[in-house]
Write a protein that holds these residues in place. Structure first.
Motif, PDB file in Angstrom:
ATOM      1  N   LEU A  67       0.802  -1.452   0.522  1.00 40.89           N
ATOM      2  CA  LEU A  67      -0.335  -0.237   0.172  1.00 40.89           C
ATOM      3  C   LEU A  67       0.382   1.968  -0.239  1.00 40.89           C
ATOM      4  N   GLU A  68       1.980   1.042   0.349  1.00 46.25           N
ATOM      5  CA  GLU A  68       2.715   2.168   0.389  1.00 46.25           C
ATOM      6  C   GLU A  68       3.514   2.766  -0.959  1.00 46.25           C
ATOM      7  N   VAL A  74      -6.716  -6.460  -3.180  1.00 44.60           N
ATOM      8  CA  VAL A  74      -7.312  -7.442  -2.406  1.00 44.60           C
ATOM      9  C   VAL A  74      -6.388  -8.398  -1.800  1.00 44.60           C
ATOM     10  N   ALA A  75      -6.601  -8.336  -0.560  1.00 47.68           N
ATOM     11  CA  ALA A  75      -6.247  -9.764   0.263  1.00 47.68           C
ATOM     12  C   ALA A  75      -7.034 -10.771   1.009  1.00 47.68           C
ATOM     13  N   VAL A  95      -4.253   4.409   5.545  1.00 44.73           N
ATOM     14  CA  VAL A  95      -4.710   4.227   3.921  1.00 44.73           C
ATOM     15  C   VAL A  95      -5.802   4.398   3.695  1.00 44.73           C
ATOM     16  N   PRO A  96      -6.176   5.247   2.996  1.00 45.51           N
ATOM     17  CA  PRO A  96      -7.454   5.466   2.747  1.00 45.51           C
ATOM     18  C   PRO A  96      -8.492   3.854   2.233  1.00 45.51           C
ATOM     19  N   ALA A  97      -9.896   3.890   2.841  1.00 45.16           N
ATOM     20  CA  ALA A  97     -10.469   2.561   2.997  1.00 45.16           C
ATOM     21  C   ALA A  97     -10.287   2.012   1.395  1.00 45.16           C
ATOM     22  N   ASP A  98     -10.571   2.434   0.524  1.00 49.85           N
ATOM     23  CA  ASP A  98     -10.751   1.819  -0.518  1.00 49.85           C
ATOM     24  C   ASP A  98      -9.879   1.805  -1.580  1.00 49.85           C
ATOM     25  N   ARG A  99      -8.646   1.568  -1.163  1.00 50.25           N
ATOM     26  CA  ARG A  99      -7.710   1.227  -1.588  1.00 50.25           C
ATOM     27  C   ARG A  99      -7.066  -0.042  -1.290  1.00 50.25           C
ATOM     28  N   LEU A 100      -8.241  -0.616   0.081  1.00 46.89           N
ATOM     29  CA  LEU A 100      -7.661  -2.002   0.625  1.00 46.89           C
ATOM     30  C   LEU A 100      -9.445  -2.831   0.615  1.00 46.89           C
TER      31      LEU A 100
END
Ligand code: SAM
Length: 280
Positions: A67-68, A74-75, A95-100
């Motif tokens: 993410l960095e 997607v995990a 981390v913005p929620a929409d990136r994970l």
């Protein structure tokens, strides 16, 4: 600039908080070293525009390193407690929620991935590393490349060329999808708990064109399994069961595919196997 990565102390605190004692059954050896997770992400050439899938994010050390870079992740995690906590950990690291996106599931049973990620990055659970890799390559044709950490013997086998001592069924099956290379070694000391096996990174790039249809792949894999079940025998004997029933019939089929029936399975490339399956 927020500090994204997890340190060793935070990892232990997280595990204690969740009451997680790492289990062998789920291959839970967590990376507690920021340099190692950055090295994996670097080897995978992850950039901000990539969509990445990670198998077994655990407490999130590798996830945060991916993410960095600015990529989205997607995990897929089988352990509910870890799957539930990961978005909380990511949010605490800005981390913005929409990136994970976290999928609370067994990676061996996942049949679709949101956003069609093109890169796989993972510190794989060692007990299922080969089946899970083959399942992902077969199920998700949009996966183009990746770097995974696996047990050293498994990594060497995946990347082995024909003729080498460790070349086996997993080497041929992996090669069906693309090219593989060893991409570095990892010290045992970066894990908690410290495992009793060595680890390596393996990278892959999917071939531009699929090698064959699903039916052709299944036929090829059956022949590969038969060839390596009796790897000391000549192909005309080892493959008699899957190529007609007798050594003479197997010889004729092998010759039709341009393969010498007196060779052994470890001498053949994936192209040879695909040709045999095509001619059978
Ligand atoms: N990525 C983390 C790291 O590097 O610290 C953890 C890696 S640990 C070697 C493997 C992880 O895979 C664990 O979190 C474990 O719970 C998870 N796992 C094991 N079997 C799995 C499966 N079948 N599907 C999805 N996750 C699995």
């Amino acid at each position: 600039m927020p500090v994204l990565l997890l340190g060793a102390a935070e990892i232990r605190r997280l595990a204690a908080d969740l009451d997680v004692t790492p289990t062998k059954k789920l291959g839970q050896n967590f990376v507690v070293d920021a340099n190692t997770v950055r090295k994996i992400v670097h080897a995978a050439r992850v950039t901000a525009s990539d969509r990445v899938v990670e198998i077994g994010p655990g407490l999130g050390s590798l996830t945060l390193a991916i993410l960095e870079t600015g990529a989205s992740v997607v995990a897929v995690e089988i352990d509910h407690r870890l799957a539930e906590r990961l978005p909380v950990t990511a949010a605490a690291h800005d981390v913005p929620a929409d990136r994970l996106t976290v999928i609370d599931a067994d990676a061996l049973r996942v049949t679709e991935l949101p956003g069609e990620p093109e890169v796989l990055v993972a510190n794989l659970p060692y007990n299922v590393s080969v089946p899970v890799l083959l399942h992902f390559l077969e199920s998700f044709p949009y996966l183009q490349r990746g770097v995974v950490m696996v047990q050293a013997e498994v990594g060497e086998r995946l990347a082995a060329p024909p003729g080498s001592k460790v070349y086996g069924a997993p080497s041929v099956k992996a090669a069906w999808y693309g090219s593989w290379r060893l991409a570095g070694t990892v010290s045992r000391q970066v894990f908690w708990p410290v495992p009793n096996v060595d680890s390596v990174l393996v990278g892959f790039d999917r071939d531009a064109e699929p090698r064959g249809t699903e039916e052709h792949r299944l036929r090829t894999f059956r022949i590969v399994d038969a060839a390596f079940q009796q790897r000391r025998k000549m192909l005309r004997q080892a493959l008699s069961g899957v190529l007609g029933g007798t050594a003479a019939e197997a010889s004729a089929r092998l010759e039709a595919a341009g393969v010498d029936p007196t060779l052994r399975g470890e001498q053949l490339t994936v192209d040879d196997y695909a040709r045999i399956a095509g001619a059978s």
